[in-house]
Design a protein around this motif. Structure first.
Motif, short mmCIF file in Angstrom:
data_model
loop_
_atom_site.label_atom_id
_atom_site.label_comp_id
_atom_site.label_asym_id
_atom_site.label_seq_id
_atom_site.Cartn_x
_atom_site.Cartn_y
_atom_site.Cartn_z
N ASP A 9 0.96 -1.32 -0.09
CA ASP A 9 -0.52 0.41 -0.01
C ASP A 9 1.15 1.14 -0.16
OD1 ASP A 9 -2.73 -0.99 0.44
OD2 ASP A 9 -2.35 -1.78 2.25
N SER A 10 2.01 1.23 0.89
CA SER A 10 2.73 2.78 1.36
C SER A 10 4.57 1.94 1.75
CB SER A 10 2.17 3.51 2.09
OG SER A 10 2.06 3.14 3.23
N LEU A 11 4.88 2.72 0.68
CA LEU A 11 6.55 2.48 1.35
C LEU A 11 7.20 3.60 1.82
CD1 LEU A 11 9.07 1.25 0.19
CD2 LEU A 11 9.78 2.30 -1.30
N ILE A 12 7.57 3.81 2.23
CA ILE A 12 8.66 4.53 3.33
C ILE A 12 10.11 4.25 3.00
CG2 ILE A 12 9.45 5.34 5.38
CD1 ILE A 12 6.23 4.26 6.36
N ILE A 13 10.70 5.03 2.49
CA ILE A 13 12.52 5.27 2.50
C ILE A 13 13.11 5.45 3.21
CG2 ILE A 13 13.84 5.83 1.15
CD1 ILE A 13 12.27 5.83 -1.33
N GLY A 14 13.97 5.43 4.68
CA GLY A 14 14.80 6.13 5.33
C GLY A 14 15.89 6.04 4.71
N THR A 15 16.54 7.74 5.68
CA THR A 15 17.73 7.98 4.43
C THR A 15 18.08 8.34 5.25
OG1 THR A 15 16.50 10.52 4.43
CG2 THR A 15 16.02 8.85 2.91
N GLY A 16 18.78 7.43 5.99
CA GLY A 16 19.79 7.63 7.29
C GLY A 16 19.36 9.49 8.26
N PHE A 51 5.76 5.33 -9.05
CA PHE A 51 4.90 4.77 -7.66
C PHE A 51 3.29 5.08 -7.91
CE2 PHE A 51 8.69 3.49 -5.84
CZ PHE A 51 8.41 2.85 -5.54
N ARG A 52 2.40 6.15 -7.88
CA ARG A 52 1.25 6.70 -8.07
C ARG A 52 0.51 5.98 -9.15
NH1 ARG A 52 1.52 12.39 -8.33
NH2 ARG A 52 1.41 11.99 -6.25
N ALA A 53 0.97 5.84 -10.60
CA ALA A 53 0.99 4.59 -11.79
C ALA A 53 0.85 3.33 -10.88
CB ALA A 53 1.78 4.63 -12.89
N VAL A 54 1.33 2.68 -9.85
CA VAL A 54 0.65 1.66 -9.40
C VAL A 54 0.48 1.22 -8.52
CG1 VAL A 54 3.08 0.26 -10.69
CG2 VAL A 54 3.06 0.62 -8.20
N HIS A 55 0.13 2.59 -7.69
CA HIS A 55 -0.68 2.43 -6.88
C HIS A 55 -0.55 2.30 -5.54
CE1 HIS A 55 -4.32 2.30 -9.68
NE2 HIS A 55 -3.62 2.18 -10.06
N VAL A 56 1.40 2.78 -5.29
CA VAL A 56 1.36 3.04 -3.95
C VAL A 56 2.31 4.60 -3.33
CG1 VAL A 56 3.74 1.44 -3.20
CG2 VAL A 56 2.71 0.29 -4.67
N GLY A 57 1.60 4.36 -2.40
CA GLY A 57 2.08 5.48 -1.44
C GLY A 57 3.46 5.33 -1.42
N LEU A 58 4.44 7.02 -1.14
CA LEU A 58 5.71 6.72 -0.94
C LEU A 58 6.05 8.09 -0.82
CD1 LEU A 58 8.50 5.72 -2.07
CD2 LEU A 58 8.07 7.10 -4.13
N ASP A 59 6.85 7.88 0.67
CA ASP A 59 6.99 8.97 1.50
C ASP A 59 8.51 8.38 2.62
OD1 ASP A 59 6.98 11.23 2.95
OD2 ASP A 59 6.21 10.08 5.14
N SER A 60 9.57 9.67 2.07
CA SER A 60 10.76 9.22 1.81
C SER A 60 10.69 10.08 3.55
CB SER A 60 11.67 10.05 1.56
OG SER A 60 11.81 11.36 1.67
N MET A 61 11.15 9.99 5.34
CA MET A 61 12.36 10.17 6.30
C MET A 61 13.64 9.97 6.81
SD MET A 61 9.14 8.19 8.59
CE MET A 61 7.65 8.29 7.02
N GLN A 62 13.60 10.62 7.90
CA GLN A 62 15.77 9.63 8.68
C GLN A 62 14.76 8.59 9.03
OE1 GLN A 62 15.70 13.19 10.87
NE2 GLN A 62 17.04 13.84 9.58
#
Length: 111
Positions: free
Chosen positions: A70-77, A91-102
């Motif tokens: 459903d969603s992907l969270i990318i940790g960026t150190g 990601f929107r095209a494959v219906h996956v939410g995307l967010d980045s955070m530390q």
């Protein structure tokens, strides 16, 4: 397809991250130095070492598993990284939410 050793998951299931720091992670009574890609079916070693390496190619496993994500969270150190629009649109095209955070908040959210 039979996975080769480099294609084999670190752990063939999901698991909480028990600890992180000094360039590595502890999970499922294992440890790994470097980045991880945690998907619903497995935890993989991920060759990305900096945010500029994050793209459709390095996230190809995520796109392949998009139906179960459903969603992907990318940790960026400790860095803050703004997801490029082209990646957000992919990601929107494959219906996956995307967010980045530390990484700290990303792990807490993942767990």
């Amino acid at each position: 397809m039979i996975p080769t050793p480099s294609d084999a998951p670190h752990l063939p299931r999901s698991a909480p991250i028990d600890a992180y720091g000094n360039g590595g992670f502890a999970f499922a009574e294992m440890s790994h130095r470097g980045s991880l890609l945690c998907l619903p079916d497995a935890i993989w070693a991920w060759p990305v070492t900096k945010a500029t390496e994050i793209d459709e190619y390095t996230l190809s496993r995520v796109f392949a598993a998009a139906n179960s994500i459903d969603s992907l969270i990318i940790g960026t150190g400790t860095d803050v990284w703004m997801v490029p629009n082209r990646l957000r649109e992919a990601f929107r095209a494959v219906h996956v939410g995307l967010d980045s955070m530390q990484t700290g908040p990303a792990i807490r959210t993942y767990n």
